[in-house]
Design a protein around this motif. Sequence first.
Motif, mmCIF file in Angstrom:
data_model
loop_
_atom_site.group_PDB
_atom_site.id
_atom_site.type_symbol
_atom_site.label_atom_id
_atom_site.label_comp_id
_atom_site.label_asym_id
_atom_site.label_seq_id
_atom_site.Cartn_x
_atom_site.Cartn_y
_atom_site.Cartn_z
ATOM 1 N N ALA A 44 31.944 3.387 22.069
ATOM 2 C CA ALA A 44 31.147 2.498 21.779
ATOM 3 C C ALA A 44 30.581 2.428 20.306
ATOM 4 O O ALA A 44 30.678 1.527 19.427
ATOM 5 C CB ALA A 44 29.620 2.806 22.295
ATOM 6 N N GLY A 45 31.037 3.696 19.456
ATOM 7 C CA GLY A 45 30.840 3.967 18.105
ATOM 8 C C GLY A 45 31.884 3.261 17.210
ATOM 9 O O GLY A 45 31.807 2.467 16.365
ATOM 10 N N LYS A 46 33.133 3.413 17.879
ATOM 11 C CA LYS A 46 34.505 2.777 17.253
ATOM 12 C C LYS A 46 34.409 1.293 17.385
ATOM 13 O O LYS A 46 34.981 0.780 16.672
ATOM 14 C CB LYS A 46 35.663 3.712 17.768
ATOM 15 C CG LYS A 46 35.856 4.839 17.302
ATOM 16 C CD LYS A 46 37.320 5.465 17.499
ATOM 17 C CE LYS A 46 37.304 5.948 18.695
ATOM 18 N NZ LYS A 46 38.561 6.551 19.058
ATOM 19 N N LEU A 60 40.993 1.431 14.312
ATOM 20 C CA LEU A 60 39.936 0.391 14.461
ATOM 21 C C LEU A 60 40.747 -1.034 14.322
ATOM 22 O O LEU A 60 40.304 -1.956 14.746
ATOM 23 C CB LEU A 60 38.927 0.360 13.099
ATOM 24 C CG LEU A 60 38.153 1.947 13.259
ATOM 25 C CD1 LEU A 60 37.205 1.900 11.930
ATOM 26 C CD2 LEU A 60 37.203 1.872 14.493
ATOM 27 N N ALA A 61 41.747 -0.847 13.454
ATOM 28 C CA ALA A 61 42.664 -2.185 13.389
ATOM 29 C C ALA A 61 42.882 -2.582 14.562
ATOM 30 O O ALA A 61 43.095 -3.975 15.141
ATOM 31 C CB ALA A 61 43.615 -2.137 12.527
ATOM 32 N N GLY A 65 40.332 -6.328 21.357
ATOM 33 C CA GLY A 65 38.854 -6.700 21.523
ATOM 34 C C GLY A 65 38.051 -5.336 22.038
ATOM 35 O O GLY A 65 36.870 -5.527 22.415
ATOM 36 N N TYR A 66 38.657 -4.287 22.013
ATOM 37 C CA TYR A 66 37.906 -2.834 22.506
ATOM 38 C C TYR A 66 38.447 -1.883 21.970
ATOM 39 O O TYR A 66 39.727 -1.794 21.504
ATOM 40 C CB TYR A 66 37.999 -2.791 23.961
ATOM 41 C CG TYR A 66 39.454 -2.815 24.659
ATOM 42 C CD1 TYR A 66 39.925 -1.553 24.757
ATOM 43 C CD2 TYR A 66 40.197 -3.845 24.993
ATOM 44 C CE1 TYR A 66 41.080 -1.162 25.386
ATOM 45 C CE2 TYR A 66 41.173 -3.569 25.722
ATOM 46 C CZ TYR A 66 41.766 -2.333 25.842
ATOM 47 O OH TYR A 66 43.062 -2.220 26.325
ATOM 48 N N ALA A 67 37.576 -0.739 21.808
ATOM 49 C CA ALA A 67 38.023 0.490 21.327
ATOM 50 C C ALA A 67 38.103 1.794 22.334
ATOM 51 O O ALA A 67 37.903 1.381 23.522
ATOM 52 C CB ALA A 67 37.062 1.035 20.189
ATOM 53 N N ALA A 81 27.290 -1.655 21.442
ATOM 54 C CA ALA A 81 28.450 -1.582 22.124
ATOM 55 C C ALA A 81 28.283 -1.376 23.561
ATOM 56 O O ALA A 81 27.087 -0.867 23.991
ATOM 57 C CB ALA A 81 29.717 -1.026 21.519
ATOM 58 N N VAL A 82 29.105 -1.755 24.505
ATOM 59 C CA VAL A 82 29.116 -1.302 25.744
ATOM 60 C C VAL A 82 30.508 -0.561 26.168
ATOM 61 O O VAL A 82 31.417 -0.914 25.892
ATOM 62 C CB VAL A 82 28.819 -2.338 26.810
ATOM 63 C CG1 VAL A 82 29.853 -3.489 26.727
ATOM 64 C CG2 VAL A 82 28.791 -2.155 28.141
#
Length: 255
Positions: free
Chosen positions: A142-144, A182-183, A189-191, A219-220
């Motif tokens: 969620a954080g990323k 992160l890139a 579309g998600y981490a 984030a979810v």
Amino acid sequence: MSGKANISESLAKGLAILDLFGVEDAGFTLSEIAARVGISKTSAHRYVTTYCEQDYLARDARSGLYRLGVRTLALAQSMIETSELVRGLRPFVDEAAARHGIHIDVALLSRDAVYLVYRRDSADTRVFRSFSYASSLHYLAAGKAAMAFMEPRALAEIMSRLTLAAKTDRTITDKAVLEAELAEAREVGYAKNNEESLPGLIAIGAPLFSLRTGKVVGAVSFDSSTATYSMQELERLFAGYLVELAKKISAVVSL
């Protein structure tokens, strides 16, 4: 007069003490509280004594550790039961959790942290001490996810303040590696959280946006035990559903 000039520094320090207890539930000694908040032990004693008197904190008689008290827990429960935000997102999250049998967390961004506002756990994740508040974003899906979709200037500011402390031996502790991940998150579309917060716990997280401002607000995430799914399986089976759920929740948080 600026907003900063109107802030009560004393109250801010008192609230910082309460913030500690969302990070870990093991409790703290008075010395630990003073050190983590950056105040004297005498000042910390005044704060925690007041909190204990009002039942916002409680001191364990055997260990001497301070933990959250019943009034703090009651406030949290009241927020869950009465919040219009939670009432709005709950049907979407509950339906997704029931359909897919997956643990789901919804968290909102505030400054350099994400705060849990709603959770549906699953049988395979109940053994883990999952987060309720995280002082750093780099070890959570969620954080990323929130970081990846921030405006460049906001992301640069957070990265300049970020201390990449390791939670497990898989936590990213190199800023270049984090920036690369992160890139990648922006592209797909998600981490991902690949056992970076807790051994045996994996997650994928998608950003929540304010439809009015276009800015990321939280984030979810879908979480799983590695005994249930591998990271590759979690992505293959659930990434599409996660991104769609994030769109539905974004409409709710924008109201």
